[in-house]
Design a protein around this motif. Structure first.
Motif, PDB file in Angstrom:
ATOM      1  N   ARG A 172       0.717  -1.157   0.665  1.00  0.00           N
ATOM      2  CA  ARG A 172      -0.167  -0.401   0.437  1.00  0.00           C
ATOM      3  C   ARG A 172       0.798   1.977   0.195  1.00  0.00           C
ATOM      4  O   ARG A 172       0.703   2.737  -0.782  1.00  0.00           O
ATOM      5  N   ALA A 173       2.031   1.285   0.484  1.00  0.00           N
ATOM      6  CA  ALA A 173       2.827   2.749   0.788  1.00  0.00           C
ATOM      7  C   ALA A 173       2.985   2.519  -0.415  1.00  0.00           C
ATOM      8  O   ALA A 173       4.185   4.146  -0.645  1.00  0.00           O
ATOM      9  N   ALA A 174       3.893   1.453  -1.124  1.00  0.00           N
ATOM     10  CA  ALA A 174       4.566   2.242  -2.547  1.00  0.00           C
ATOM     11  C   ALA A 174       3.201   2.236  -3.505  1.00  0.00           C
ATOM     12  O   ALA A 174       3.865   2.959  -4.440  1.00  0.00           O
ATOM     13  N   LEU A 175       2.240   2.461  -3.323  1.00  0.00           N
ATOM     14  CA  LEU A 175       1.540   2.773  -4.397  1.00  0.00           C
ATOM     15  C   LEU A 175      -0.254   3.965  -4.020  1.00  0.00           C
ATOM     16  O   LEU A 175      -0.567   4.098  -4.838  1.00  0.00           O
ATOM     17  N   ARG A 176       0.370   4.103  -2.726  1.00  0.00           N
ATOM     18  CA  ARG A 176      -0.512   5.702  -2.812  1.00  0.00           C
ATOM     19  C   ARG A 176      -0.389   6.089  -3.688  1.00  0.00           C
ATOM     20  O   ARG A 176      -1.121   7.417  -3.023  1.00  0.00           O
TER      21      ARG A 176
END
Length: 369
Positions: A172-176
């Motif tokens: 999730r963090a990489a795609l936020r």
């Protein structure tokens, strides 16, 4: 290697279709060209869109919804069931099916009855309490799996719910940043994701959209899927933005954009939210046998989720109970950490291996039951 032909029976709602497709993907990942997947459905269900989109063959049979109370439909039920069983057996013969895998729903019961004594059956129950179709199928299945203990299926192996890899392996963090740009959301505002299942939920729609001004005043962005058959009215010009859409085709990006989810607690919704490690506010559907509240109980006990009763959900309650969870970083971070600690293991692969093992045992002379 011998090719295994698998018939998946799990149509109607996304809650029945998504686990079937997750297992289909896992079967292909394990066996490649040595497995052939056919999905069974009806013209009424979401499978008419979801199954072809995922690249699998869909065969339609007559729908046989079971009346929930005495009615004239009971008189026609035997004939409709015979028609569905006949149509299912025709698909089984044409596809030379080795194993039937059922996930509940309209098509599961005729599939179980069509397969009985012919090919082995694997049953998976996603909900905290099993439905009628799976209760029947489990009686003569070669293998039975359940998401949680206490499903009502005797001898079921508890494995959890299968979730597609695009979610179970989601960073999730990489795609936020990409996710928020995709939906047109504020890149920095704490963001609430809202949905009511594949069909939407009017109570949730009214409560959250009714609090739109207050959500914006507290600096909260909103991504709200309200359902294709529903409508919501949201004031214009809100900042952070309140983005309302009828349906979310990219759930991976929706989850990546969110800091907190407000949703119904259907079995697959709970499984997906658990898999991606998001904190949640669940509003269980008040009908049925109470399974939606039970579905959420594990996450509530772990501290990653809270429950608000459907009858209590109003715009005022959204402001009083949901807003603090979104803007209080300490509380939200604690819930997020608890959610991450419950992230799902690869249930799809566990079930896929179970299916392949059952088919292999039947070929070697095991009992198809």
């Amino acid at each position: 290697m011998v090719t295994t032909s698998v018939l998946l029976a799990g149509g109607g709602t996304a809650g029945h279709i998504e686990p079937a497709l997750a297992v289909a993907d896992a079967l292909v990942a394990l066996a490649g060209d040595d497995v052939v997947i056919t999905a069974l459905g009806t013209e009424r269900g979401l499978e008419t869109r979801l199954v072809p989109e995922r690249g699998y063959e869909l065969r339609l049979v007559p729908p046989v919804p079971l009346p929930r109370k005495p009615s004239g439909d009971l008189l026609t039920l035997p004939g409709r069931m015979r028609s569905a069983i006949k149509a299912t057996r025709a698909v089984m013969d044409e596809r030379d099916v080795d194993v039937v895998v059922g996930f509940g729903g309209y098509v599961a019961l005729p599939a179980y009855l069509a397969a009985r004594g012919r090919v082995p059956i694997v049953v998976h129950e996603a909900n905290a309490r099993a439905g009628l179709a799976n209760k029947v199928g489990a009686r003569f299945a070669a293998a039975v799996a359940a998401a949680v203990e206490g499903s009502g299926l005797s001898g079921a192996r508890v494995v959890g719910n299968p979730v597609r890899r695009s979610l179970s392996q989601l960073d999730r963090a990489a795609l936020r940043a990409q996710a928020r740009e995709f939906f047109g959301l504020d890149p920095d505002a704490p963001t609430l994701l809202v949905f009511g299942g594949s069909q939407g939920a009017q109570r949730i729609n009214d409560a959250v959209s009714g609090a739109a001004n207050e959500l914006a005043a507290h600096g909260i962005g909103v991504l709200h899927a309200y359902g294709r058959k529903n409508e919501v009215t949201v004031p214009g010009g809100l900042s952070p933005r309140y983005v309302a859409v009828p349906y979310l085709d990219r759930m991976d990006l929706a989850y990546a954009a969110a800091d907190l989810v407000l949703a119904r607690s259907g079995a697959m919704t709970v499984a997906e939210i658990g898999a991606v490690g998001l904190p949640a506010v669940y509003v269980p559907l008040p009908h049925g046998n109470g399974e939606q509240r039970l579905n959420a109980s594990g996450q509530v006990a772990a501290g990653s989720a809270v429950v608000i009763d459907d009858a209590d959900l109003t715009p005022t309650v959204v402001v009083e109970k949901v807003v603090p969870l979104v803007i209080d970083g300490i509380v939200r971070d604690g819930m997020t950490a608890a959610a991450a600690g419950m992230a799902a293991h690869p249930v799809d692969e566990v079930l896929a291996r179970m299916v392949l093992d059952v088919a292999a045992a039947a070929r070697s002379g095991g009992n198809a039951r």
